[in-house]
Scaffold this active site. Structure first.
Site, PDB file in Angstrom:
ATOM      1  CE  LYS A  35      35.872  50.998  44.560  1.00  0.00           C
ATOM      2  NZ  LYS A  35      37.036  50.111  44.503  1.00  0.00           N
ATOM      3  CB  SER A  65      40.024  48.712  44.184  1.00  0.00           C
ATOM      4  OG  SER A  65      39.936  50.049  44.614  1.00  0.00           O
TER       5      SER A  65
END
Length: 344
Positions: free
Chosen positions: A287, A242
């Site tokens: 996140k 990611s």
């Protein structure tokens, strides 16, 4: 104390013990929470001392005033029922079946190896995509021909494939995708460079299995790196794919004289491929919290992750929607100019 009083007291103690025991039982779930963030334009502690994460040759290296943070998710394993309930009630954590993070058909070592491979690939694709933006195209070079295949007698080792039916070939992945757009047995026009001369030839891909077209070439990607760009992550204990988008932006910012950040603390996430396409990732809800906790005001969000991110966005954090590296660069340009980029 009367017998009834002792009975009630002992009963209460027994219930308390049972409750404590049940709440201490580990459950088949894990918790996902905000993890650490890392400024890709910053440094990392290694066994050799503090080193820059992204470097370039002195002639090309530039500095920026802001940050480009990659964000992570922390996984809490072996969770007791009491903690699982706490995490479930919190807005900052997600509780998911352990099987989703640690599949039962894989060992812990296999999962760790997969995470490491994805981490390494994300850096390679980020470098490829960033160097393309910096003016260094990818050359898709034939290294081997499968005997009896469509390419046999048409292409040779060393040929650089540049187009299929007139559409430019930008990567090995892109070539495979273009060949797959037509069923096996369809004649295709292949443009290639041999000994510095551009040529065209017809080839009819066969069936490579499960109805997929098979050209019959082994390929190697070649790309110049005149900036001597390198990514150093030896001191980071992170895995998965990611961070690709933020690595790509960090590479461009390290080389490009323009300050991509405009002095802002920008965080983001997203898997990236060699052609700069940004894909969705997991844990985006956690996140965005990690980004805000570490001072970010902008969060670059893969388009497919926007619905999940919007449901958990903290106050003061702007979610910018991106689908490609070019879109991310355009969004940063808009922010520097005081304009509004596409939002989630």
């Amino acid at each position: 104390m009367k017998r009834r009083g002792w009975t009630v007291l002992l009963g209460a103690v027994f219930v308390a013990l049972l409750t404590w025991q049940s709440l201490s039982v580990k459950v088949a779930y894990v918790a996902l929470g905000p993890g650490p963030t890392v400024d890709t334009l910053g440094s990392v502690d290694t066994k050799d001392g503090e080193q820059r994460i992204i470097t370039a040759s002195p002639d090309h290296s530039t500095e920026s005033t802001g940050e480009l943070q990659l964000v992570t998710v922390r996984v809490y394993d072996e969770v007791e029922l009491a903690r699982a309930i706490f995490y479930w009630l919190s807005d900052e954590y997600a509780v998911v079946p352990r099987e989703l993070i640690y599949p039962s058909d894989q060992t812990d070592e296999q999962i760790a190896q997969q995470q490491t491979e994805q981490w390494t690939q994300s850096q390679s694709s980020a470098e490829t995509a960033a160097l393309r933006v910096l003016g260094q195209p990818v050359r898709v070079v034939v290294t081997q021909i499968t005997p009896g295949s469509a390419a046999d007698g048409v292409l040779e080792a060393g040929d650089v494939i540049t187009a299929v039916d007139g559409s430019p070939v930008t990567s090995a992945q892109n070539l495979a995708a273009q060949i797959a757009t037509q069923p096996p047995g369809t004649e295709r026009e292949i443009t290639f460079t041999r000994d510095g001369k551009s040529e065209k030839a017809k080839a009819t891909p066969g069936d490579g299995g499960q109805g997929s077209a098979f050209l019959g070439v082994s390929l190697e990607q070649q790309q110049d790196n005149p900036y001597d760009v390198k990514i150093n992550t030896a001191g980071l204990d992170i895995g998965g794919p990611s961070a690709g988008l933020m690595f790509a932006l960090g590479i461009i910012d390290r080389v490009d004289p323009a300050d991509l950040t405009g002095g802002l603390n920008i965080a983001g996430t997203g898997e990236i491929d060699d052609d700069g396409v940004v894909g969705p990732i997991g844990g985006v809800a956690e996140k965005v919290i990690a980004a805000k906790d570490n001072g970010a005001t902008v969060f670059l969000t893969p388009e497919a992750n926007c619905p999940a991110a919007k449901g958990n966005v903290p106050d003061g954090l702007t979610l910018v929607k991106v689908g490609t590296l070019d879109e991310a660069l355009s969004a940063l340009s808009a922010l520097r100019e005081g304009k509004q980029p596409p939002l989630c």
